[in-house]
Design a protein around this motif. Structure first.
Motif, PDB file in Angstrom:
ATOM      1  N   GLN A  25     -75.944 -47.398  34.331  1.00  0.00           N
ATOM      2  CA  GLN A  25     -74.487 -47.459  34.264  1.00  0.00           C
ATOM      3  C   GLN A  25     -73.986 -46.920  32.929  1.00  0.00           C
ATOM      4  O   GLN A  25     -72.889 -46.376  32.851  1.00  0.00           O
ATOM      5  CB  GLN A  25     -73.986 -48.886  34.506  1.00  0.00           C
ATOM      6  CG  GLN A  25     -74.216 -49.340  35.933  1.00  0.00           C
ATOM      7  CD  GLN A  25     -73.828 -50.787  36.165  1.00  0.00           C
ATOM      8  OE1 GLN A  25     -74.137 -51.661  35.377  1.00  0.00           O
ATOM      9  NE2 GLN A  25     -73.158 -51.028  37.294  1.00  0.00           N
ATOM     10  N   VAL A  36     -70.332 -52.378  39.232  1.00  0.00           N
ATOM     11  CA  VAL A  36     -71.100 -53.303  40.057  1.00  0.00           C
ATOM     12  C   VAL A  36     -71.872 -54.231  39.121  1.00  0.00           C
ATOM     13  O   VAL A  36     -72.544 -53.784  38.194  1.00  0.00           O
ATOM     14  CB  VAL A  36     -72.052 -52.540  41.003  1.00  0.00           C
ATOM     15  CG1 VAL A  36     -72.926 -53.515  41.790  1.00  0.00           C
ATOM     16  CG2 VAL A  36     -71.256 -51.648  41.944  1.00  0.00           C
ATOM     17  N   TRP A  81     -69.799 -39.683  45.203  1.00  0.00           N
ATOM     18  CA  TRP A  81     -69.288 -39.356  46.527  1.00  0.00           C
ATOM     19  C   TRP A  81     -67.776 -39.532  46.488  1.00  0.00           C
ATOM     20  O   TRP A  81     -67.273 -40.637  46.207  1.00  0.00           O
ATOM     21  CB  TRP A  81     -69.893 -40.270  47.595  1.00  0.00           C
ATOM     22  CG  TRP A  81     -71.309 -39.908  47.940  1.00  0.00           C
ATOM     23  CD1 TRP A  81     -71.870 -38.668  47.927  1.00  0.00           C
ATOM     24  CD2 TRP A  81     -72.342 -40.799  48.357  1.00  0.00           C
ATOM     25  NE1 TRP A  81     -73.183 -38.743  48.308  1.00  0.00           N
ATOM     26  CE2 TRP A  81     -73.499 -40.029  48.580  1.00  0.00           C
ATOM     27  CE3 TRP A  81     -72.391 -42.165  48.570  1.00  0.00           C
ATOM     28  CZ2 TRP A  81     -74.699 -40.580  49.003  1.00  0.00           C
ATOM     29  CZ3 TRP A  81     -73.581 -42.722  48.991  1.00  0.00           C
ATOM     30  CH2 TRP A  81     -74.721 -41.938  49.209  1.00  0.00           C
ATOM     31  N   ILE A  86     -67.436 -43.482  44.846  1.00  0.00           N
ATOM     32  CA  ILE A  86     -68.458 -44.266  44.152  1.00  0.00           C
ATOM     33  C   ILE A  86     -69.394 -43.357  43.353  1.00  0.00           C
ATOM     34  O   ILE A  86     -69.673 -42.228  43.748  1.00  0.00           O
ATOM     35  CB  ILE A  86     -69.295 -45.142  45.112  1.00  0.00           C
ATOM     36  CG1 ILE A  86     -70.125 -44.294  46.076  1.00  0.00           C
ATOM     37  CG2 ILE A  86     -68.437 -46.137  45.846  1.00  0.00           C
ATOM     38  CD1 ILE A  86     -71.183 -45.075  46.826  1.00  0.00           C
ATOM     39  N   TRP A  88     -73.271 -43.301  42.095  1.00  0.00           N
ATOM     40  CA  TRP A  88     -74.483 -43.918  42.615  1.00  0.00           C
ATOM     41  C   TRP A  88     -75.727 -43.296  41.999  1.00  0.00           C
ATOM     42  O   TRP A  88     -75.674 -42.201  41.446  1.00  0.00           O
ATOM     43  CB  TRP A  88     -74.538 -43.810  44.138  1.00  0.00           C
ATOM     44  CG  TRP A  88     -74.483 -42.398  44.663  1.00  0.00           C
ATOM     45  CD1 TRP A  88     -73.361 -41.676  44.956  1.00  0.00           C
ATOM     46  CD2 TRP A  88     -75.595 -41.540  44.937  1.00  0.00           C
ATOM     47  NE1 TRP A  88     -73.696 -40.431  45.400  1.00  0.00           N
ATOM     48  CE2 TRP A  88     -75.063 -40.312  45.396  1.00  0.00           C
ATOM     49  CE3 TRP A  88     -76.964 -41.676  44.843  1.00  0.00           C
ATOM     50  CZ2 TRP A  88     -75.875 -39.232  45.763  1.00  0.00           C
ATOM     51  CZ3 TRP A  88     -77.776 -40.604  45.197  1.00  0.00           C
ATOM     52  CH2 TRP A  88     -77.225 -39.404  45.660  1.00  0.00           C
ATOM     53  N   HIS A 124     -79.227 -45.338  48.286  1.00  0.00           N
ATOM     54  CA  HIS A 124     -78.543 -45.224  46.997  1.00  0.00           C
ATOM     55  C   HIS A 124     -78.219 -46.616  46.462  1.00  0.00           C
ATOM     56  O   HIS A 124     -78.101 -47.572  47.216  1.00  0.00           O
ATOM     57  CB  HIS A 124     -77.257 -44.406  47.131  1.00  0.00           C
ATOM     58  CG  HIS A 124     -76.234 -45.072  47.992  1.00  0.00           C
ATOM     59  ND1 HIS A 124     -76.279 -45.049  49.373  1.00  0.00           N
ATOM     60  CD2 HIS A 124     -75.148 -45.820  47.675  1.00  0.00           C
ATOM     61  CE1 HIS A 124     -75.261 -45.730  49.858  1.00  0.00           C
ATOM     62  NE2 HIS A 124     -74.562 -46.230  48.848  1.00  0.00           N
ATOM     63  N   THR A 126     -75.236 -48.303  44.455  1.00  0.00           N
ATOM     64  CA  THR A 126     -73.870 -48.107  43.966  1.00  0.00           C
ATOM     65  C   THR A 126     -73.763 -48.715  42.569  1.00  0.00           C
ATOM     66  O   THR A 126     -74.082 -49.878  42.369  1.00  0.00           O
ATOM     67  CB  THR A 126     -72.848 -48.758  44.926  1.00  0.00           C
ATOM     68  OG1 THR A 126     -72.983 -48.150  46.213  1.00  0.00           O
ATOM     69  CG2 THR A 126     -71.425 -48.578  44.420  1.00  0.00           C
ATOM     70  N   ARG A 129     -67.542 -48.402  41.624  1.00  0.00           N
ATOM     71  CA  ARG A 129     -66.664 -48.187  42.780  1.00  0.00           C
ATOM     72  C   ARG A 129     -65.264 -47.794  42.312  1.00  0.00           C
ATOM     73  O   ARG A 129     -64.855 -48.151  41.216  1.00  0.00           O
ATOM     74  CB  ARG A 129     -66.553 -49.466  43.613  1.00  0.00           C
ATOM     75  CG  ARG A 129     -67.809 -49.855  44.332  1.00  0.00           C
ATOM     76  CD  ARG A 129     -67.542 -51.049  45.261  1.00  0.00           C
ATOM     77  NE  ARG A 129     -68.712 -51.343  46.046  1.00  0.00           N
ATOM     78  CZ  ARG A 129     -69.629 -52.234  45.702  1.00  0.00           C
ATOM     79  NH1 ARG A 129     -69.505 -52.934  44.603  1.00  0.00           N
ATOM     80  NH2 ARG A 129     -70.679 -52.430  46.462  1.00  0.00           N
TER      81      ARG A 129
END
Length: 173
Positions: A25, A36, A81, A86, A88, A124, A126, A129
């Motif tokens: 992240q 997340v 995506w 999101i 990922w 994947h 995530t 988001r």
């Protein structure tokens, strides 16, 4: 009183892999979005949605009947995506053992009245988001994830994270 549960099957990382996934992240641009929670990081195998109480026992039996072997994932790719918005992380190549696990689980779940997902399976994790577009990136140091079990998890959004709790776990052997 028993109630419907929002359920999904997933690969659930151990603490070491979870820490490495959470570290990914930090590679993302610090943009707006919903991060997340590290305890919620996973790879979905089958999303079931709201499952009636009378169907839950069948789902547990369907998972218990799965026969699959342990395998390893190499998480080596970060991407975005646009439609679900999101960011990922996932493997560049999906192991055959993972595809067989997903197929077997899906076939067993059809006996319980669960409908298969329409889109092709793309494993994947995530990470973020509701975010803005980011760049794709091949990771300089991949995350190696030895997969030795899969879980049934319940989604409990709206409270404090983590939002997912493990209901049951099955070993791969």
């Amino acid at each position: 009183m028993a109630r419907n549960k929002r359920l999904f099957f997933a690969l659930w990382p151990d603490q070491e892999v979870r820490s490495q996934l959470a570290g990914l992240q930090t590679l993302l641009p610090q943009v707006q979005g919903n991060w997340v929670h590290p305890m919620d990081l996973h790879i979905t195998l089958q999303f079931l949605g709201s499952v009636p109480v009378n169907q839950q026992h069948c789902i547990l039996q369907a998972a218990s009947a799965v026969q699959a072997v342990p395998f390893a994932l190499e998480i080596n790719h970060l991407d975005f995506w646009p439609k679900p918005r999101i960011a990922w992380a996932g493997p560049e190549k999906t192991p055959e053992e993972l595809l067989r696990l997903v197929k077997t689980l899906g076939r067993n779940l059809r006996e319980c009245g669960c409908k298969p997902e329409k889109s092709p399976y793309r494993p994947h994790v995530t990470l973020l988001r509701k975010t803005t577009p980011g760049m794709a990136l091949v990771l300089p140091q991949p995350v190696f994830w030895p997969v030795e079990h899969f879980v049934l998890a319940e989604s409990c959004p709206g409270s404090e994270p983590p939002w997912y709790k493990i209901v049951e776990s099955w070993p791969l052997s």
